[in-house]
Write a protein that holds these residues in place. Structure first.
Motif, PDB file in Angstrom:
ATOM      1  N   ASN A   5      -0.094  -6.767  15.318  1.00  0.00           N
ATOM      2  CA  ASN A   5       0.209  -5.326  15.365  1.00  0.00           C
ATOM      3  C   ASN A   5      -0.209  -4.597  14.083  1.00  0.00           C
ATOM      4  N   LEU A   6      -0.738  -5.334  13.103  1.00  0.00           N
ATOM      5  CA  LEU A   6      -1.133  -4.729  11.827  1.00  0.00           C
ATOM      6  C   LEU A   6      -2.651  -4.623  11.740  1.00  0.00           C
ATOM      7  N   ALA A   7      -3.143  -3.531  11.136  1.00  0.00           N
ATOM      8  CA  ALA A   7      -4.590  -3.375  10.969  1.00  0.00           C
ATOM      9  C   ALA A   7      -4.854  -2.418   9.811  1.00  0.00           C
ATOM     10  N   ILE A   8      -6.130  -2.266   9.494  1.00  0.00           N
ATOM     11  CA  ILE A   8      -6.517  -1.312   8.443  1.00  0.00           C
ATOM     12  C   ILE A   8      -7.403  -0.252   9.087  1.00  0.00           C
ATOM     13  N   SER A   9      -7.083   1.009   8.855  1.00  0.00           N
ATOM     14  CA  SER A   9      -7.816   2.104   9.507  1.00  0.00           C
ATOM     15  C   SER A   9      -9.115   2.398   8.757  1.00  0.00           C
ATOM     16  N   ASP A  10      -9.933   3.286   9.320  1.00  0.00           N
ATOM     17  CA  ASP A  10     -11.172   3.690   8.658  1.00  0.00           C
ATOM     18  C   ASP A  10     -10.885   4.356   7.318  1.00  0.00           C
ATOM     19  N   ASP A  11      -9.685   4.944   7.187  1.00  0.00           N
ATOM     20  CA  ASP A  11      -9.313   5.580   5.893  1.00  0.00           C
ATOM     21  C   ASP A  11      -8.789   4.558   4.890  1.00  0.00           C
ATOM     22  N   ASN A  12      -8.865   3.283   5.238  1.00  0.00           N
ATOM     23  CA  ASN A  12      -8.356   2.231   4.351  1.00  0.00           C
ATOM     24  C   ASN A  12      -6.822   2.220   4.276  1.00  0.00           C
ATOM     25  N   HIS A  13      -6.194   2.738   5.333  1.00  0.00           N
ATOM     26  CA  HIS A  13      -4.722   2.753   5.369  1.00  0.00           C
ATOM     27  C   HIS A  13      -4.197   1.640   6.266  1.00  0.00           C
ATOM     28  N   LEU A  14      -3.049   1.111   5.906  1.00  0.00           N
ATOM     29  CA  LEU A  14      -2.394   0.112   6.753  1.00  0.00           C
ATOM     30  C   LEU A  14      -1.857   0.797   8.009  1.00  0.00           C
ATOM     31  N   THR A  15      -2.089   0.189   9.166  1.00  0.00           N
ATOM     32  CA  THR A  15      -1.494   0.724  10.404  1.00  0.00           C
ATOM     33  C   THR A  15      -0.617  -0.347  11.038  1.00  0.00           C
ATOM     34  N   ILE A  16       0.401   0.136  11.751  1.00  0.00           N
ATOM     35  CA  ILE A  16       1.238  -0.762  12.564  1.00  0.00           C
ATOM     36  C   ILE A  16       1.275  -0.176  13.969  1.00  0.00           C
ATOM     37  N   ALA A  17       0.968  -0.973  14.956  1.00  0.00           N
ATOM     38  CA  ALA A  17       0.882  -0.534  16.354  1.00  0.00           C
ATOM     39  C   ALA A  17      -0.013   0.709  16.463  1.00  0.00           C
ATOM     40  N   GLY A  18      -1.021   0.786  15.594  1.00  0.00           N
ATOM     41  CA  GLY A  18      -1.953   1.918  15.627  1.00  0.00           C
ATOM     42  C   GLY A  18      -1.469   3.147  14.855  1.00  0.00           C
ATOM     43  N   PHE A  19      -0.283   3.112  14.262  1.00  0.00           N
ATOM     44  CA  PHE A  19       0.246   4.262  13.516  1.00  0.00           C
ATOM     45  C   PHE A  19      -0.056   4.097  12.027  1.00  0.00           C
ATOM     46  N   ASP A  20      -0.552   5.177  11.437  1.00  0.00           N
ATOM     47  CA  ASP A  20      -0.914   5.170  10.018  1.00  0.00           C
ATOM     48  C   ASP A  20       0.372   5.171   9.174  1.00  0.00           C
ATOM     49  N   THR A  21       0.571   4.117   8.400  1.00  0.00           N
ATOM     50  CA  THR A  21       1.834   3.997   7.650  1.00  0.00           C
ATOM     51  C   THR A  21       1.933   5.034   6.522  1.00  0.00           C
ATOM     52  N   VAL A  22       0.768   5.471   6.014  1.00  0.00           N
ATOM     53  CA  VAL A  22       0.800   6.461   4.929  1.00  0.00           C
ATOM     54  C   VAL A  22       1.287   7.801   5.501  1.00  0.00           C
ATOM     55  N   GLU A  23       0.829   8.104   6.703  1.00  0.00           N
ATOM     56  CA  GLU A  23       1.288   9.326   7.385  1.00  0.00           C
ATOM     57  C   GLU A  23       2.780   9.231   7.718  1.00  0.00           C
ATOM     58  N   LEU A  24       3.216   8.039   8.154  1.00  0.00           N
ATOM     59  CA  LEU A  24       4.643   7.868   8.477  1.00  0.00           C
ATOM     60  C   LEU A  24       5.495   8.099   7.224  1.00  0.00           C
ATOM     61  N   ALA A  25       5.024   7.562   6.098  1.00  0.00           N
ATOM     62  CA  ALA A  25       5.769   7.724   4.840  1.00  0.00           C
ATOM     63  C   ALA A  25       5.854   9.202   4.474  1.00  0.00           C
ATOM     64  N   LYS A  26       4.746   9.930   4.693  1.00  0.00           N
ATOM     65  CA  LYS A  26       4.728  11.370   4.376  1.00  0.00           C
ATOM     66  C   LYS A  26       5.675  12.131   5.294  1.00  0.00           C
ATOM     67  N   LYS A  27       5.613  11.785   6.568  1.00  0.00           N
ATOM     68  CA  LYS A  27       6.390  12.536   7.560  1.00  0.00           C
ATOM     69  C   LYS A  27       7.896  12.296   7.447  1.00  0.00           C
ATOM     70  N   TYR A  28       8.275  11.039   7.211  1.00  0.00           N
ATOM     71  CA  TYR A  28       9.705  10.696   7.266  1.00  0.00           C
ATOM     72  C   TYR A  28      10.328  10.416   5.899  1.00  0.00           C
ATOM     73  N   GLY A  29       9.499  10.359   4.843  1.00  0.00           N
ATOM     74  CA  GLY A  29      10.020  10.029   3.512  1.00  0.00           C
ATOM     75  C   GLY A  29      10.195   8.524   3.350  1.00  0.00           C
ATOM     76  N   THR A  30      10.432   8.110   2.111  1.00  0.00           N
ATOM     77  CA  THR A  30      10.626   6.677   1.810  1.00  0.00           C
ATOM     78  C   THR A  30      11.935   6.520   1.036  1.00  0.00           C
ATOM     79  N   PRO A  31      12.509   5.330   0.948  1.00  0.00           N
ATOM     80  CA  PRO A  31      12.120   4.127   1.683  1.00  0.00           C
ATOM     81  C   PRO A  31      12.284   4.355   3.190  1.00  0.00           C
ATOM     82  N   LEU A  32      11.456   3.653   3.931  1.00  0.00           N
ATOM     83  CA  LEU A  32      11.467   3.846   5.376  1.00  0.00           C
ATOM     84  C   LEU A  32      11.260   2.506   6.072  1.00  0.00           C
TER      85      LEU A  32
END
Ligand code: LLP
Length: 431
Positions: A5-32
């Motif tokens: 379920n883990l991958a690296i996107s074209d932007d060099n970001h870690l994804t989980i189930a296709g979701f960009d984790t950097v975007e998730l951190a921005k949207k929901y705040g950290t720790p998350l």
């Protein structure tokens, strides 16, 4: 990557189930905490399918609540048609309030209070896994008072060494859990249950430990249990219908961990048991398993924001993040290994070796020591992988840090499944 379920996107970001984790951190705040709920569901279905295949209809997985208990988990388990194992009034309440079918709930624990017993009966818990003589008496008394019959199992310790870390070994004779076969106490307690008018004796339970990568201890435990069931039959004339073999299957946290083959484990156990059925003249039992870690660990990860750095000449380099032992106490407790990476530089080479520290006033507040990591700077997102099990469920408010939110990702999109605690939440019970 470590799990599919883990991958690296074209932007060099870690994804989980296709979701960009950097975007998730921005949207929901950290720790998350992030939980890939589709993977949890797939794991429930995988276990259900394999267990039915190797052990027959009626055999079933029970997701171990202690790995991760929240309403969403019980909704997923209910949808997958599996059961659950729970060890406290709090876990029971969570499942009950999520609408979980409580007849598929099994109540564990080595010290159920009278209050727990009454509450579990009020909530319609399907089966009690009794641990000791006092619980047998207490449950019989409460059931008699209510004039009901209650399904029960007895937890026994089979005396098996599962080759894992000491803190999670539970099936040895010298253990606070269950009654030992070796000392004759398991047989005695079985007789006691059979003498109780309000208890329906369904079977036995054992759990040998957690994070086990060897296949053979599981099969050995199953053989030991069947030998014991045959002994109980001989001594009492009573044959139980069900055997619960607990949880414990290993999960990969770092590249050097082996890949555990769940199907091989289950089919090895089934093979070993088939030989015993013939040997002891027993008919096939209904088999339950209680996977916790292997259901949820790899479905989760934790996102932090990198804060300060410290390089102590001649010693270590520290990278501090905005969480720590309150959201993940496993390194502090067990020196558990984790894979860390900088989520916004996920594909870059890990050229640094650092200690990832939390922000508590406690020098043991570390997430990982000597971890390979990409070079990073303040504001980067640091991901710790495979935190779905025993992280949120073991979290605390040490230093009055609010517990992080958990966001679910999957076909239903990204959505909060556990709200972030507020400062108000922290003082809610203070007078
Ligand atoms: N059933 C019983 C009765 C258990 O005691 C346990 C775990 C399980 C099932 C689930 O085992 P699993 O499949 O997750 O290995 N806090 C420790 C783990 C403690 C496990 C306790 N019992 C950790 O963070 O590693």
């Amino acid at each position: 990557m470590l799990h599919k379920n883990l991958a690296i996107s074209d932007d060099n970001h870690l994804t989980i189930a296709g979701f960009d984790t950097v975007e998730l951190a921005k949207k929901y705040g950290t720790p998350l905490y992030v939980l890939d709920t589709d993977t949890v569901y797939e794991n429930c279905v995988m276990y259900k399918t394999l267990i039915e295949k190797y052990f027959g209809e009626g055999s079933m997985p029970l997701i171990a609540s202690k790995a991760l208990s929240c309403k969403e988990i019980y909704r997923i388990a209910a949808k997958a048609g599996i059961g659950t194992d729970m060890v406290s009034g709090g876990e029971i309440y969570t499942a009950f309030s999520a609408g979980f079918p409580m007849e598929r709930a099994y109540f564990h624990g080595n010290n159920k209070t009278d209050k727990d017993i009454a509450f579990a009966l009020d909530c319609g818990v399907g089966c009690f896994v009794l641990d000791n003589n006092e619980e047998v008496e207490a449950l019989e008394a409460e059931a008699a008072k209510r004039n009901v019959k209650v399904r029960v199992m007895l937890r026994v310790s089979p005396g098996i060494d599962p080759h894992t870390f000491k803190a999670v070994v539970t099936g040895s004779v010298d253990s606070k859990f269950g009654v030992a076969i070796e000392t004759g106490q398991a047989l005695e307690t079985s007789k006691k249950i059979l003498g109780c008018k309000h208890l329906v004796f369904e079977g036995f339970h054992c759990h040998i430990g957690s994070q086990i990568f060897d296949y053979e201890p599981f099969a050995t435990a199953a053989e030991t249990m069947l030998a014991f069931i045959a002994e109980v039959k001989k001594e009492t004339g009573y044959t139980v219908s069900t055997l619960n073999l607990g949880g414990g299957f290993g999960v990969r946290y770092v590249e050097s961990d082996p890949v555990f083959d769940y199907e091989k484990a289950l089919s090895d156990i089934a093979d070993a048991m088939d030989k015993c059925y013939a040997k002891y003249g027993l008919t096939k039992l209904k088999i339950l398993f209680e996977p916790g870690r292997s259901m949820v660990a790899a479905a989760g990860l934790t996102l932090y924001t990198v804060g300060s750095f410290k390089t102590i000449t001649g010693y270590k380099s520290y990278v501090s993040v905005d969480g720590g032992m309150p959201d993940n106490p496993r390194y502090a407790l067990y020196q558990s290994k984790y894979t860390c990476l900088v989520a916004n530089k996920a594909g870059d080479e890990k050229t640094e070796t650092v200690t990832v520290a939390g922000r508590c006033c406690e020098s043991g507040d570390l997430i990982q020591e000597e971890a390979p990591l990409q070079p990073c700077e303040r504001g980067d997102t640091l991901a710790v992988l495979v935190t779905g099990a025993y992280n949120y469920s073991m979290a605390s408010n040490y230093n009055r840090l609010p517990r992080p939110a958990m966001v679910g990702v999957g076909k239903d999109g990204d959505r909060i499944i556990i709200k972030r605690e507020s400062y108000e939440d922290l003082v809610r019970n203070d007078i």
